[in-house]
Scaffold this motif. Structure first.
Motif, PDB file in Angstrom:
ATOM      1  N   UNK A 192       3.805  -6.332 -24.669  1.00 36.98           N
ATOM      2  CA  UNK A 192       2.723  -6.073 -25.618  1.00 36.98           C
ATOM      3  C   UNK A 192       1.961  -4.790 -25.309  1.00 36.98           C
ATOM      4  N   UNK A 193       2.314  -4.095 -24.239  1.00 39.29           N
ATOM      5  CA  UNK A 193       1.622  -2.852 -23.940  1.00 39.29           C
ATOM      6  C   UNK A 193       2.125  -2.231 -22.651  1.00 39.29           C
ATOM      7  N   UNK A 194       1.981  -0.921 -22.554  1.00 38.35           N
ATOM      8  CA  UNK A 194       2.345  -0.198 -21.343  1.00 38.35           C
ATOM      9  C   UNK A 194       1.165   0.672 -20.919  1.00 38.35           C
ATOM     10  N   UNK A 195       0.978   0.780 -19.620  1.00 39.66           N
ATOM     11  CA  UNK A 195      -0.122   1.580 -19.090  1.00 39.66           C
ATOM     12  C   UNK A 195       0.235   2.089 -17.715  1.00 39.66           C
ATOM     13  N   UNK A 196      -0.797   2.441 -16.951  1.00 37.30           N
ATOM     14  CA  UNK A 196      -0.568   3.005 -15.621  1.00 37.30           C
ATOM     15  C   UNK A 196      -1.774   2.726 -14.744  1.00 37.30           C
ATOM     16  N   UNK A 197      -1.544   2.758 -13.433  1.00 35.47           N
ATOM     17  CA  UNK A 197      -2.626   2.589 -12.471  1.00 35.47           C
ATOM     18  C   UNK A 197      -3.585   3.771 -12.600  1.00 35.47           C
ATOM     19  N   UNK A 198      -4.879   3.463 -12.826  1.00 36.45           N
ATOM     20  CA  UNK A 198      -5.880   4.516 -13.018  1.00 36.45           C
ATOM     21  C   UNK A 198      -6.949   4.517 -11.925  1.00 36.45           C
ATOM     22  N   UNK A 199      -6.983   3.470 -11.094  1.00 39.76           N
ATOM     23  CA  UNK A 199      -7.988   3.400 -10.026  1.00 39.76           C
ATOM     24  C   UNK A 199      -7.427   2.588  -8.876  1.00 39.76           C
ATOM     25  N   UNK A 255       3.899  -4.756 -12.440  1.00 44.33           N
ATOM     26  CA  UNK A 255       3.791  -3.444 -11.799  1.00 44.33           C
ATOM     27  C   UNK A 255       5.193  -3.026 -11.361  1.00 44.33           C
ATOM     28  N   UNK A 256       5.642  -1.882 -11.826  1.00 43.06           N
ATOM     29  CA  UNK A 256       6.998  -1.404 -11.532  1.00 43.06           C
ATOM     30  C   UNK A 256       6.913  -0.433 -10.351  1.00 43.06           C
ATOM     31  N   UNK A 257       7.430  -0.858  -9.221  1.00 48.51           N
ATOM     32  CA  UNK A 257       7.342  -0.059  -8.005  1.00 48.51           C
ATOM     33  C   UNK A 257       8.393   1.033  -7.955  1.00 48.51           C
ATOM     34  N   UNK A 258       9.607   0.716  -8.478  1.00 49.49           N
ATOM     35  CA  UNK A 258      10.707   1.665  -8.334  1.00 49.49           C
ATOM     36  C   UNK A 258      11.708   1.452  -9.458  1.00 49.49           C
ATOM     37  N   UNK A 282       0.811  -1.216   0.000  1.00 42.48           N
ATOM     38  CA  UNK A 282       0.000   0.000   0.000  1.00 42.48           C
ATOM     39  C   UNK A 282       0.847   1.269   0.000  1.00 42.48           C
ATOM     40  N   UNK A 283       1.985   1.244   0.693  1.00 44.23           N
ATOM     41  CA  UNK A 283       2.821   2.442   0.743  1.00 44.23           C
ATOM     42  C   UNK A 283       3.414   2.772  -0.615  1.00 44.23           C
ATOM     43  N   UNK A 284       3.623   1.759  -1.438  1.00 42.93           N
ATOM     44  CA  UNK A 284       4.196   1.997  -2.765  1.00 42.93           C
ATOM     45  C   UNK A 284       3.130   2.200  -3.834  1.00 42.93           C
ATOM     46  N   UNK A 285       1.901   1.753  -3.548  1.00 46.61           N
ATOM     47  CA  UNK A 285       0.827   1.849  -4.534  1.00 46.61           C
ATOM     48  C   UNK A 285       0.371   3.299  -4.667  1.00 46.61           C
ATOM     49  N   UNK A 286       0.310   3.778  -5.908  1.00 49.40           N
ATOM     50  CA  UNK A 286      -0.112   5.159  -6.164  1.00 49.40           C
ATOM     51  C   UNK A 286      -0.655   5.255  -7.589  1.00 49.40           C
ATOM     52  N   UNK A 287      -1.363   6.331  -7.827  1.00 53.25           N
ATOM     53  CA  UNK A 287      -1.912   6.570  -9.160  1.00 53.25           C
ATOM     54  C   UNK A 287      -0.773   6.806 -10.157  1.00 53.25           C
ATOM     55  N   UNK A 288      -1.028   6.394 -11.404  1.00 55.01           N
ATOM     56  CA  UNK A 288      -0.084   6.555 -12.526  1.00 55.01           C
ATOM     57  C   UNK A 288       1.176   5.722 -12.365  1.00 55.01           C
ATOM     58  N   UNK A 319      -8.130  -3.755  -4.583  1.00 55.77           N
ATOM     59  CA  UNK A 319      -8.485  -3.798  -5.995  1.00 55.77           C
ATOM     60  C   UNK A 319      -8.000  -2.519  -6.671  1.00 55.77           C
ATOM     61  N   UNK A 320      -7.200  -2.695  -7.716  1.00 59.29           N
ATOM     62  CA  UNK A 320      -6.709  -1.564  -8.502  1.00 59.29           C
ATOM     63  C   UNK A 320      -6.941  -1.880  -9.973  1.00 59.29           C
ATOM     64  N   UNK A 321      -6.981  -0.828 -10.758  1.00 66.62           N
ATOM     65  CA  UNK A 321      -7.150  -0.986 -12.199  1.00 66.62           C
ATOM     66  C   UNK A 321      -6.043  -0.248 -12.927  1.00 66.62           C
TER      67      UNK A 321
END
Length: 420
Positions: free
Chosen positions: A293-300, A335-338, A273-279, A313-315
């Protein structure tokens, strides 16, 4: 012809030929010298052809991997808003259509009959309204006449009362005048009721007209549903119906899926949770080929933690402009934390000895006055695998060159020949 001698005869032959003894001694000495001379008997091994890679500063990542399926942001089920028989299907499954494109056409014989019936009913209530309005006018005229009669009879009554008080006429005339006045008042009251009734009839007729107009409009709207059109831009799905089938309101004709943007549901452990953030960056990996095959970001990010799984739950949202991704596609997500500077080397450059990891580092060495590249085996400490590479924690530095092929044939100090 070769002659064989017994040992006594051989010794006698040597004693009789001193020259032969000298020749044998020289031959033995020469042979012994050749065996003891490394330069005469040993040759340096030829250089081994290998591929080299210079180590450059890179970026190492701290990441976690998840699995899941992609979900389209917009996906609708096309259903008719009226019942009818499918007259034609205007598009094909898998075809991309724009918003407003006709998908299917219905034969709406019943809707057309409903429109005609509604129009006829509207005409009928319109005629009833005209009749009610005429009756209202007649009732109002009758009331006006009754009101005038009441006024006349009241005047007549007042005059008769005056004459009776003066003794000019008999009291009987006063009674007749009073009776005439009361009759006129009753007629006026009846006329007013008739006016009220006629006005109510007019209002009812007007309400009937509005209802008939609404029914006609609804029937015309149903007739406008002859074509089922695309509410969004998307890709047409399968058709569970065919031309000639009769469909009802709410029955599925096909689906439309918009794959321009897709979401991936991720259950992130609560200890992140401490590392989880938007984008936060997220990469999609093909589980079969392990290719990006694709790159994106945390949106929710959900505000709640699942009590059963202790996860959030994250999207992650992914753009799909090239159309490589599909709704429902099974993917592997990272998911790339750092990210931080570091050294990455190919996994093929690693050799394992006794549970430890080694690489072959090149060095230039002078052999017989010539420059020669040789290799030295070096112990390294590795981190996580990052794509086709290992993260190097210790043992190498930027600028050094390592061997990336043929490492099973190499030994400490072995000469090499770089190849492309």
């Amino acid at each position: 012809m070769l002659k064989l001698y017994s040992l006594p005869k051989y010794l006698n032959l040597l004693l009789a030929n001193p020259v032969l003894v000298i020749i044998l001694m020289l031959t033995t000495l020469t042979s012994g010298c050749q065996k003891n001379d490394p330069a005469a008997n040993a040759q340096s091994p030829p250089p081994l052809p290998v591929k080299l890679q210079k180590i450059d500063a890179g970026t190492i990542e701290e990441s976690s991997e998840f699995v899941g399926s992609l979900e389209a942001q917009q996906k609708v089920t096309l259903q008719p808003q009226t019942q009818g028989r499918i007259e034609s299907i205007l598009v094909s499954s898998g075809q991309k259509v724009q918003q407003g494109t006709p998908i299917a056409s219905l034969s709406l014989d019943q809707a057309q009959a409903n429109v005609a019936s509604s129009i006829a009913a509207a005409n009928s209530v319109q005629a009833a309204l005209a009749t009610a309005q005429a009756e209202q006018q007649q009732a109002e005229a009758q009331r006006t006449k009754a009101a005038a009669n009441v006024q006349l009879q009241r005047t007549q009554f007042n005059r008769t009362q005056q004459l009776v008080s003066e003794g000019a006429v008999a009291r009987q005339e006063s009674d007749i005048a009073r009776n005439n006045l009361q009759t006129a008042i009753a007629d006026l009251q009846a006329a007013e009721k008739q006016v009220a009734a006629s006005r109510a009839a007019v209002r009812q007729a007007q309400a009937n007209i509005r209802q008939a107009q609404a029914s006609t409009a609804a029937a015309r709207v149903s007739l406008g549903f002859k074509q089922v059109v695309a509410p969004i831009t998307g890709v047409v799905g399968e058709f569970p119906v065919k031309v000639g089938d009769y469909v009802n309101i709410g029955q599925t004709i096909t689906t439309l899926t918009q794959n321009d943007s897709l979401d991936l549901n991720l259950s992130i452990p609560s200890n992140r949770l401490r590392q989880l953030r938007m984008n936060l960056p997220v990469q999609l990996i093909d589980p079969t080929t392990q290719q990006l095959i694709g790159t994106g970001a945390i949106s929710y990010i959900s505000p709640n933690v699942s009590s059963n799984q202790q996860s959030v739950l994250s999207k992650a949202r992914f753009r799909n402009s090239q159309g490589r991704l599909r709704d429902g596609q099974y993917v592997q997500a990272r998911v790339i934390w750092n990210r931080q500077p570091g050294i990455l080397i190919p996994t093929v450059a690693i050799s394992r000895v006794g549970g430890q990891s080694f690489v072959f580092v090149t060095e230039n060495k002078t052999v017989n006055g010539q420059q020669q590249q040789v290799v030295h085996q070096r112990l390294v400490r590795l981190g996580d695998i990052q794509g086709p590479n290992y993260q190097v924690i210790d043992g190498l530095k930027s600028g050094e060159t390592i061997v990336t092929s043929g490492i099973l044939k190499l030994r400490e100090g072995a000469p090499i020949q770089p190849i492309s």
